[in-house]
Structure formats: C-alpha cells, structure tokens
Design an enzyme around this catalytic site. Sequence first.
Site, PDB file in Angstrom:
ATOM      1  N   HIS A 103       0.823  -1.212   0.000  1.00 20.56           N
ATOM      2  CA  HIS A 103       0.000   0.000   0.000  1.00 20.56           C
ATOM      3  C   HIS A 103       0.858   1.263   0.000  1.00 20.56           C
ATOM      4  CE1 HIS A 103      -3.648  -2.234   0.423  1.00 20.56           C
ATOM      5  NE2 HIS A 103      -3.331  -2.716   1.605  1.00 20.56           N
ATOM      6  N   HIS A 129       5.682   6.931   6.396  1.00 25.06           N
ATOM      7  CA  HIS A 129       5.359   6.375   5.081  1.00 25.06           C
ATOM      8  C   HIS A 129       5.056   7.506   4.115  1.00 25.06           C
ATOM      9  CE1 HIS A 129       1.433   6.695   7.192  1.00 25.06           C
ATOM     10  NE2 HIS A 129       1.019   7.108   6.009  1.00 25.06           N
ATOM     11  N   HIS A 131       2.908   8.967   0.369  1.00 23.98           N
ATOM     12  CA  HIS A 131       1.817   8.898  -0.607  1.00 23.98           C
ATOM     13  C   HIS A 131       2.278   9.665  -1.840  1.00 23.98           C
ATOM     14  CE1 HIS A 131      -1.071   7.307   2.374  1.00 23.98           C
ATOM     15  NE2 HIS A 131      -0.399   8.064   3.224  1.00 23.98           N
ATOM     16  N   GLU A 141      -1.906  13.797  -0.317  1.00 26.26           N
ATOM     17  CA  GLU A 141      -3.254  13.543   0.189  1.00 26.26           C
ATOM     18  C   GLU A 141      -3.924  14.855   0.582  1.00 26.26           C
ATOM     19  OE1 GLU A 141      -3.946   9.212   1.359  1.00 26.26           O
ATOM     20  OE2 GLU A 141      -2.948  10.143   3.069  1.00 26.26           O
ATOM     21  N   HIS A 154       4.216  11.159   5.884  1.00 29.57           N
ATOM     22  CA  HIS A 154       3.512  11.107   7.158  1.00 29.57           C
ATOM     23  C   HIS A 154       4.394  10.415   8.188  1.00 29.57           C
ATOM     24  CE1 HIS A 154      -0.632  11.196   4.939  1.00 29.57           C
ATOM     25  NE2 HIS A 154      -0.065  12.393   5.011  1.00 29.57           N
ATOM     26  N   THR A 235      -5.838   7.789   7.010  1.00 28.10           N
ATOM     27  CA  THR A 235      -6.271   7.984   5.616  1.00 28.10           C
ATOM     28  C   THR A 235      -6.408   6.661   4.872  1.00 28.10           C
ATOM     29  OG1 THR A 235      -4.005   8.269   4.805  1.00 28.10           O
ATOM     30  CG2 THR A 235      -5.175  10.245   5.550  1.00 28.10           C
ATOM     31  N   THR A 236      -6.273   5.545   5.590  1.00 27.56           N
ATOM     32  CA  THR A 236      -6.494   4.215   5.026  1.00 27.56           C
ATOM     33  C   THR A 236      -7.421   3.452   5.974  1.00 27.56           C
ATOM     34  OG1 THR A 236      -4.569   3.296   6.180  1.00 27.56           O
ATOM     35  CG2 THR A 236      -4.216   4.154   3.953  1.00 27.56           C
TER      36      THR A 236
END
Length: 376
Positions: A103, A129, A131, A141, A154, A235-236
């Site tokens: 992911h 992590h 995005h 995001e 993040h 956000t997941t």
Amino acid sequence: MLLDILLILHLQVLVIASSSSAEEDGSSEREAEHSKGSSHQHHWGYHDQELWLSAFEHCSGKSQSPINIDTDKVSYDPKLPPLKLEGYDLTGSTALTLINNGHTLQLSLPSSMRIMRGFDQVFVAAQLHFHWGTKEVPGSEHTIDNVHFPAEIHVVHYNTKYANLAEAARKADGLAVLGGFIGIGLHDNDNYEKIMSALSDISIEESDTEIPGFNVRHLLPDSLDRFYRYNGSLTTPPCFQTVSWTVFNDSIRVSRRQLAALEDTLKTEHNKLLSKNFRAPQLLHGRKVLASFHTGRTLGKAKALPAETEDSNTMESSGHILTIVFGALFAVTLLVFSVYTYRQRKKYSKFKKDSKQNVIYKPAVVDMDQTSVTVT
C-alpha cells in the site's frame, strides 16, 4: 438417551461460541495490523475508495482525512505550542527497516523518537510512510487551496499513555501524525536518497530491507514553526478518527529523478505498479482548521505551492527582473547616445558657421600684360 442429546447440544454451543470468539479476535488483530500500516488484508485498494464506506464503518464518519486546507478560512491560533522533537537523529544507530507493504513505502522507527512538546502528552514515533501519484497526477493527500503536491510524507506517533500503536489507534487522543508536502527541486535531496537508493531492493510486495540510521528530522521541512492543525482520521482503512494532524506549510524538495524512483519502482499485488496511493480529500463537516501563523491572501501570505511551481515562479520573477534591467540599460544607453549625437551635431554646426565667417572670397584677376596669344 435424553442426557446424551443434552450433552451433544452443549458441545455444539461451545463450538459455535469458540468459533465466534476466534473470528472477533481475528478481526481485532487485523484492524490492529492495519493501524500499523500492514497489508495482510488485500481486499481494499485506492481504485475503489467508495467501497471503503460500506466495508469499514469508520470510513464514513464526519472527521475523516485528508482534507483541503482553505487558507482563507483557517483560524490563526497564537496558543498553538511549537513542536519539540527528540531523538530524531538516528545517525550511527542500529539499522532501520524499510518495507514495501503493498500500500505504501514504510520505514519503521524506534521508540526513542518522540514529540516532547506540542501536545498535552508525549507521543512516540512508530513509522513513517509516503503517498504519491504519477508524473501527470500529483499525489499528495492533503491539498492547499485545492492544489495537490507531487507527494506527501507522514510520520506516525502514538500517545505514550497507551501500550502500543494498535491500542492507541482506537483512542480519541491516540495518534499524532506530522505531514509534509514533497515538491520537485532542481537537485537531489541527499537525505531522501538514503531511502530512494534502496527502493530496487524492495520492489516486490511484502519485501523489506535494512538501511543505515540517519537524521530523520532532515526528511521534514527546515522550519516546523508554520503548520496547520486539525482533528481527523487515518487515511487508510479502518479510518479510525483518532488523529491529531499537523500539516506543515513549508514543503520539502526532491529531484525529479528521485520522485520518479518512488513512482516507478514499487509493485503491489499481481505485480502491478504501486502508484496513486492517495485518498481523495474529505469534507470538513464543520471542523476547524487552526494555523500557527497568519494566513490568507489579504495578509500577503506567501502561499505554499508545489516545488516545481515555486521554481517556475522564481525563474519567471528572475526573467521579469532581467527584462526590466536590460530595458533600463537600453533606455539609458539610447539617451546617452542621443545626447552625444546632439552635442556633436551642434558643435559641428558651430564650427562650420565660424569657418564661413573667416573666409574672404576673391575673384581671379587676369593680367592682360603677361598674357600672350599666338596666332598661326
């Protein structure tokens, strides 16, 4: 006979109860793994975000993340305490584990990294992590005034009043996440290269590698004083609404080459390219977004823009300045030349006039006595 029937029914009840308990424990464990960033469940993806709402009850809540930050509507709060980070310099420490979990790209962090000031409690780091999107589709995001940045980092922390990240993820005051926008600069970012250079080692989903320790603080913006704060969620999935978000106004820059490595290297399930792993902005539903600094166009705020926009704006401004400078030099040169030409003409005209006044015209005289004519 009756006793045997009752015994069989009792055993069936025990089996059903045991099965139900096992399912609940498994569900709790899976949700905890999600809060850690694990990808042991593969039934959700970024291409079907609408399905999250029905599959995960918290994802349809009214305090979801990410959001669009409208700089004209945020509230300046002078009481927001500045952040104080401790233990972020991991230079010379034990190796750090870098993971492709299908992911995202995740770096596990030691508990020695902490947010010591900025909240009512101390928060311990767990992982960071990223995005990202594609070259054509920027993948941050959060957005600023509806502008997406190329990528976003993040750094996830949990409240020290709880035993671990999984427990804290379910508590209202459990998590604090630091978010930073990643833009494109003209040069490689040496701090990000420590991560980017190892991506080829973890291109396959669920693979990991170790990288030497470094100063994680350098992955964040130079200044941490200017930030936005609001209450939101993961956000997941499972989208727990337990996150106090800190989104920095200043961006971080990496080179186009480094960002391309992030966009084009990692694979997810079925060997598909892992990209565009960002959730769409969610509605505020009346939530307030606070700022540690004055914002708004009317206050002359230097708005946060993607780094490539900043670079192009800088180059455009430099071009305008050079145009003005060369224009001014040309005008001054033309003026000096015109004055010089005028003075030269005036001087020549005066010289010509004076020369005429000093010349006396005398007609030629023929001395007839000294002239002889021969006739043949």
